[in-house]
Design an enzyme around this catalytic site. Structure first.
Site, mmCIF file in Angstrom:
data_model
loop_
_atom_site.group_PDB
_atom_site.id
_atom_site.type_symbol
_atom_site.label_atom_id
_atom_site.label_comp_id
_atom_site.label_asym_id
_atom_site.label_seq_id
_atom_site.Cartn_x
_atom_site.Cartn_y
_atom_site.Cartn_z
ATOM 1 N N ASN A 1 0.858 -1.186 0.000
ATOM 2 C CA ASN A 1 0.000 0.000 0.000
ATOM 3 C C ASN A 1 0.889 1.229 0.000
ATOM 4 O O ASN A 1 1.974 1.219 0.578
ATOM 5 C CB ASN A 1 -0.879 -0.004 1.259
ATOM 6 C CG ASN A 1 -1.980 1.056 1.220
ATOM 7 O OD1 ASN A 1 -2.176 1.741 0.210
ATOM 8 N ND2 ASN A 1 -2.700 1.184 2.323
ATOM 9 N N HIS B 1 1.211 5.242 1.038
ATOM 10 C CA HIS B 1 0.617 6.184 2.003
ATOM 11 C C HIS B 1 1.341 7.532 1.907
ATOM 12 O O HIS B 1 2.573 7.565 1.877
ATOM 13 C CB HIS B 1 0.762 5.596 3.417
ATOM 14 C CG HIS B 1 0.186 6.484 4.467
ATOM 15 N ND1 HIS B 1 -1.143 6.839 4.487
ATOM 16 C CD2 HIS B 1 0.765 7.117 5.524
ATOM 17 C CE1 HIS B 1 -1.361 7.647 5.507
ATOM 18 N NE2 HIS B 1 -0.228 7.827 6.145
ATOM 19 N N GLY C 1 -3.054 -3.623 10.630
ATOM 20 C CA GLY C 1 -3.184 -2.288 11.219
ATOM 21 C C GLY C 1 -3.457 -1.215 10.182
ATOM 22 O O GLY C 1 -3.574 -1.491 8.983
HETATM 23 C C1 GAR Z 1 -2.379 8.833 -2.705
HETATM 24 O O1 GAR Z 1 -1.662 9.943 -2.250
HETATM 25 C C2 GAR Z 1 -2.365 7.711 -1.682
HETATM 26 O O2 GAR Z 1 -1.175 7.609 -0.971
HETATM 27 C C3 GAR Z 1 -3.482 8.128 -0.776
HETATM 28 O O3 GAR Z 1 -4.486 8.543 -1.653
HETATM 29 C C4 GAR Z 1 -3.875 9.137 -2.810
HETATM 30 C C5 GAR Z 1 -4.499 8.494 -4.027
HETATM 31 O O4 GAR Z 1 -4.157 9.185 -5.180
HETATM 32 N N1 GAR Z 1 -3.868 7.039 0.078
HETATM 33 C C6 GAR Z 1 -4.130 7.187 1.361
HETATM 34 O O5 GAR Z 1 -4.172 8.252 1.932
HETATM 35 C C7 GAR Z 1 -4.411 5.889 2.099
HETATM 36 N N2 GAR Z 1 -4.098 6.015 3.491
HETATM 37 P P1 GAR Z 1 -4.479 8.588 -6.633
HETATM 38 O O6 GAR Z 1 -5.914 8.048 -6.591
HETATM 39 O O7 GAR Z 1 -4.362 9.768 -7.549
HETATM 40 O O8 GAR Z 1 -3.478 7.513 -6.920
#
Ligand code: GAR
Length: 205
Positions: A111, A113, A147
């Site tokens: 994943n 983050h 987690g």
């Molecule tokens: C990304 O920055 C990713 O890390 C975050 O959502 C965005 C998705 O961007 N994810 C989280 O915050 C999960 N905890 P995208 O749809 O343009 O790839």
């Protein structure tokens, strides 16, 4: 990893710019991986449209179509398994996967983050970093565990916080770095394999 392009299933919930970076990278056979399916927890998102435009199969599994979260998790795992992935990539997937999913894909689900773990886990990494007043934040790719953004870290990259940053400007700058880190790390995992020893992840044999 197998002696053929690694099969990636990517799960998304939104705009899918990280997915797009992977789709672009996998167009080069030397990258060593292909996106064989894209799944989502909701309809009508740009992430799914990006996959459809390049002919990658998609599927949607919504929590609200199930009696409980465990049923959703089991079905999601089934849908992912249909595509026989070597590696599952959560790229802006805004749901926690559960016990069944991890029993089947634990150790080979990553994943991304938008914060430097272990700081600022959860849905609002850039906002929380900005509110805390840190001068440096960044992004983290990790192997998913039970987690919230706590899994063993594959790779991290830093991004400086500017005095005039808003949540949006900071998150956009993080995402530029995040996409490059994701493409680089997933490619290396596909080509070289990886090991997880406790909390320490090593790329390569
Ligand atoms: C990304 O920055 C990713 O890390 C975050 O959502 C965005 C998705 O961007 N994810 C989280 O915050 C999960 N905890 P995208 O749809 O343009 O790839």
């Amino acid at each position: 990893m197998p002696d053929r392009p690694a099969r990636l299933v990517v799960l998304v919930s939104g705009s899918g710019t990280n997915l797009q970076a992977l789709l672009d990278a996998t167009a080069d056979p030397a990258y060593g991986a292909e996106v064989v399916a894209v799944g989502a927890d909701r309809d009508d998102i740009e992430g799914l449209a990006r996959a459809e435009r390049v002919g990658v199969p998609t599927f949607v599994e919504r929590v609200r179509d199930h009696d409980d979260r465990a049923g959703w998790d089991r079905t999601l795992a089934d849908r992912v398994a249909d595509h026989e992935p070597d590696l599952v990539v959560l790229a802006g997937f805004m749901k926690l996967v559960g016990e069944d999913f991890l029993a089947r894909f634990g150790g080979r689900t990553v994943n991304t983050h938008p914060a430097l773990s272990p700081a600022f886990p959860g849905m609002h990494g850039p906002r929380d970093a900005l509110e805390y007043g840190v001068k440096v934040t960044g992004c983290t790719l990790f192997v998913v565990d039970a987690g919230v953004d706590t899994g063993a870290i594959v790779a991290q990259e830093t991004v400086g916080v500017a005095d005039d940053d808003t949540v949006e400007t900071l998150h956009e700058r993080i995402k530029v770095v995040e996409r490059a880190l994701l493409v680089d790390s997933v490619g290396r995992m596909a080509r070289e394999g990886w090991t997880v020893d406790g909390r320490r992840v090593r790329l390569g044999g």
